[in-house]
Design an enzyme around this catalytic site. Sequence first.
Site, PDB file in Angstrom:
ATOM      1  N   ASP A   1     -18.941  27.620   5.513  1.00  0.00           N
ATOM      2  CA  ASP A   1     -18.890  27.800   4.034  1.00  0.00           C
ATOM      3  C   ASP A   1     -17.457  29.009   3.596  1.00  0.00           C
ATOM      4  O   ASP A   1     -17.210  29.054   2.530  1.00  0.00           O
ATOM      5  CB  ASP A   1     -19.925  28.563   3.694  1.00  0.00           C
ATOM      6  CG  ASP A   1     -21.111  27.702   3.431  1.00  0.00           C
ATOM      7  OD1 ASP A   1     -20.631  26.361   3.322  1.00  0.00           O
ATOM      8  OD2 ASP A   1     -22.279  28.022   3.097  1.00  0.00           O
TER       9      ASP A   1
ATOM     10  N   THR B   1     -31.177  25.837   3.270  1.00  0.00           N
ATOM     11  CA  THR B   1     -31.340  25.295   2.181  1.00  0.00           C
ATOM     12  C   THR B   1     -32.437  24.526   2.169  1.00  0.00           C
ATOM     13  O   THR B   1     -32.394  23.292   2.490  1.00  0.00           O
ATOM     14  CB  THR B   1     -30.114  24.702   2.140  1.00  0.00           C
ATOM     15  OG1 THR B   1     -28.744  25.294   2.495  1.00  0.00           O
ATOM     16  CG2 THR B   1     -30.023  24.258   0.641  1.00  0.00           C
TER      17      THR B   1
ATOM     18  N   ASN C   1     -27.261  26.253   6.894  1.00  0.00           N
ATOM     19  CA  ASN C   1     -26.467  25.468   6.266  1.00  0.00           C
ATOM     20  C   ASN C   1     -26.494  23.938   6.531  1.00  0.00           C
ATOM     21  O   ASN C   1     -27.610  23.551   6.164  1.00  0.00           O
ATOM     22  CB  ASN C   1     -24.828  25.885   6.866  1.00  0.00           C
ATOM     23  CG  ASN C   1     -23.543  24.911   6.054  1.00  0.00           C
ATOM     24  OD1 ASN C   1     -23.846  24.953   4.923  1.00  0.00           O
ATOM     25  ND2 ASN C   1     -22.474  24.996   6.713  1.00  0.00           N
TER      26      ASN C   1
ATOM     27  N   THR D   1     -31.187  29.254   4.573  1.00  0.00           N
ATOM     28  CA  THR D   1     -30.401  28.049   5.128  1.00  0.00           C
ATOM     29  C   THR D   1     -29.905  28.443   6.451  1.00  0.00           C
ATOM     30  O   THR D   1     -29.538  29.443   6.811  1.00  0.00           O
ATOM     31  CB  THR D   1     -29.158  27.711   4.300  1.00  0.00           C
ATOM     32  OG1 THR D   1     -28.691  26.233   4.723  1.00  0.00           O
ATOM     33  CG2 THR D   1     -27.990  28.574   4.277  1.00  0.00           C
TER      34      THR D   1
ATOM     35  N   SER E   1     -21.466  31.453  -0.760  1.00  0.00           N
ATOM     36  CA  SER E   1     -22.581  30.609  -0.915  1.00  0.00           C
ATOM     37  C   SER E   1     -22.775  30.172  -2.314  1.00  0.00           C
ATOM     38  O   SER E   1     -22.273  30.627  -3.356  1.00  0.00           O
ATOM     39  CB  SER E   1     -23.796  31.547  -0.270  1.00  0.00           C
ATOM     40  OG  SER E   1     -25.049  30.575  -0.608  1.00  0.00           O
ATOM     41  N   SER E   2     -23.418  29.009  -2.243  1.00  0.00           N
ATOM     42  CA  SER E   2     -23.635  28.626  -3.644  1.00  0.00           C
ATOM     43  C   SER E   2     -25.362  28.685  -3.873  1.00  0.00           C
ATOM     44  O   SER E   2     -25.638  28.176  -4.973  1.00  0.00           O
ATOM     45  CB  SER E   2     -23.406  26.937  -3.701  1.00  0.00           C
ATOM     46  OG  SER E   2     -22.247  26.626  -3.529  1.00  0.00           O
TER      47      SER E   2
ATOM     48  N   ARG F   1     -27.360  37.004   4.056  1.00  0.00           N
ATOM     49  CA  ARG F   1     -26.120  36.178   4.413  1.00  0.00           C
ATOM     50  C   ARG F   1     -25.551  36.244   5.838  1.00  0.00           C
ATOM     51  O   ARG F   1     -25.424  37.507   6.362  1.00  0.00           O
ATOM     52  CB  ARG F   1     -25.122  36.177   3.441  1.00  0.00           C
ATOM     53  CG  ARG F   1     -24.027  35.087   3.658  1.00  0.00           C
ATOM     54  CD  ARG F   1     -24.573  33.633   3.119  1.00  0.00           C
ATOM     55  NE  ARG F   1     -23.370  32.831   2.830  1.00  0.00           N
ATOM     56  CZ  ARG F   1     -23.389  31.622   3.064  1.00  0.00           C
ATOM     57  NH1 ARG F   1     -24.679  31.053   3.076  1.00  0.00           N
ATOM     58  NH2 ARG F   1     -22.525  30.497   2.714  1.00  0.00           N
TER      59      ARG F   1
ATOM     60  N   GLY G   1     -28.841  22.186  -1.352  1.00  0.00           N
ATOM     61  CA  GLY G   1     -27.936  20.948  -1.695  1.00  0.00           C
ATOM     62  C   GLY G   1     -26.648  21.369  -1.681  1.00  0.00           C
ATOM     63  O   GLY G   1     -25.935  20.930  -2.742  1.00  0.00           O
ATOM     64  N   GLY G   2     -26.265  22.430  -1.102  1.00  0.00           N
ATOM     65  CA  GLY G   2     -24.760  23.184  -1.186  1.00  0.00           C
ATOM     66  C   GLY G   2     -24.251  23.464  -2.646  1.00  0.00           C
ATOM     67  O   GLY G   2     -25.074  23.804  -3.346  1.00  0.00           O
TER      68      GLY G   2
END
Length: 565
Positions: free
Chosen positions: A420, A378, A398, A396, A449-450, A99, A470-471
Amino acid sequence: MVRTALAALAISFALSIKVDAADVAPGDTERQRGAVATVNPLATQAGLDAMQRGGNAIDAAVAAALTLGVVDGHNSGIGGGCFVLIRRSDGTLYAIDGRETAPFTAHRDMYLRDGQADPRLSKVGALASGTPGAVAALARALREHGTQKLPDLLLPAADIAERGFSIDRVYARNLRSTASDLQQFEASRKMLLKSNGEPYVEGDVLRLPDLAKTYRAIASEGVNWFYRGPFAAAVENWMQSNGGLLSRKDFAAYQAKARVPLQTQYRGYTIIGFPPPSSGGIHVGQILNILENFDLRGLAAEDPAKFHHVIVEAMKLAFADRAHWLGDADFARVPRGLIDRAYAAQLAAQIDPDRATTVASHGMPPGHDGEWFGDQHTTHVAAADAAGNWVALTATVNTSFGSKVVVPQMGVVLNNEMDDFSSQPGVPNAFGLLGAEANAIAPQKRPLSSMSPTIVLKDDRPVLTIGAAGGPTIITQVVLGIVRFIDLEQPLETAVAGPRFHHQWSPDRVLLENRFPNPLAQALEARGHALATRSTIGVTQAIASTPGGFVAVHDPRVPGMAKAQ
Ligand code: DON
């Protein structure tokens, strides 16, 4: 009667879109080499090629991710980050956290102007990027768990960048929607738009010679070229003349971190998820823990409206907790109790089977003032091999093309992952998500993050690897995939294709895919849910192990390729 009709409708809708599942080669998984699923045929092929050369699933996943960074650069790339979840053939589990980190000079109010958050600053331009983690994480995954060398996987991707590739409809759509922002930055304009400023269209061949050079330089000089050499210097130069914060110091300090994979149980299966700074593992686990208190299989057959209602309510409760409790556990106290089964049972008891409940605020997980996650310590690629190595890798930049900034001469799109973070209490990010103190900006902190790379085991054997883009809908896509695969025993193709729904607590409404069956939507409305629709929700990739062999599936909502060999 009505209920049966609704159930039949739900199933027929699930089957009504064509799925490109892998051809399953005869025999069981041991007689196949492996399987790969991504959103791009060139990336999937790069993964399969790595396995063909004798590589394992980790080699394949890294090859696919590096290739996606070329052919799918609006979603991911080496200017962004990723999470890699690995189950090795000896049963050991690893979570590599690539990340992005906030720059050393970042501060919690950096997006406020006259006391108000300016939402654009965290999304577009010089202040939007964190230090990219993808190169460090992919290199670490390969070094510790792969069999091939980084140049073996970088060079074929560099060749594609140099030769060019035909852009698909999703790439073209994202270019179209971001063209005016890309226009603002000279290197972005030069790399991604035609000389007249127009976006390329589907089928055009895009060549990325600067990116090819960057990949080749990393291949010959190593990752230090990126983190402690010319790449870091080029970013610092650009940032200094454009009001950004990222510096060579940030790059030199970057580390892909080893995290402890999260394990929860669901109906006799072990769900392996990614811990903070992802919220994915916690909330996939928490939602499934809540759902275990309901007979979902029985509800789906008898009362599909209630089946959907109960899942929506579980999503809502989990996302209320996310907004309050979740952040990088190296900085914030994220309670372990969030995945406690007794806590889940308590939340399940709050669900009224007939009415949408108003969830005013987060819950109080047990030990919320005691045991933290931090103490332990993503686009989605699915890969698996015959030896029993399984990978779930989500990467990703983002939002589409990240910050829209391309580093001059380097061909690399920088992420806008800083969005984020929670820039101010009550101010939603690009995905409408709210956050609290736990996800406030701090130097070197990683934004929440998701992304939810997930591996599912049964009796210690891997049966499923799944993840999505997709967030926040990543979390709910993974939950729906698992519920459809485990509870409803749907074939993986059907589980991935089925119409999706999503609730993230705030805004307080259920998001439905357009083709979500109308009678079911009405039944949810009748229970008190506000509804909103979107043409599609998210993009999932998955691989399952079945008696007939690997079944690899890419999301039929977008182009892609899933193949077992
Ligand atoms: O880490 C996250 O949760 C987001 N940055 C993921 C972004 C994303 O999935 C965009 N894709 N559609």
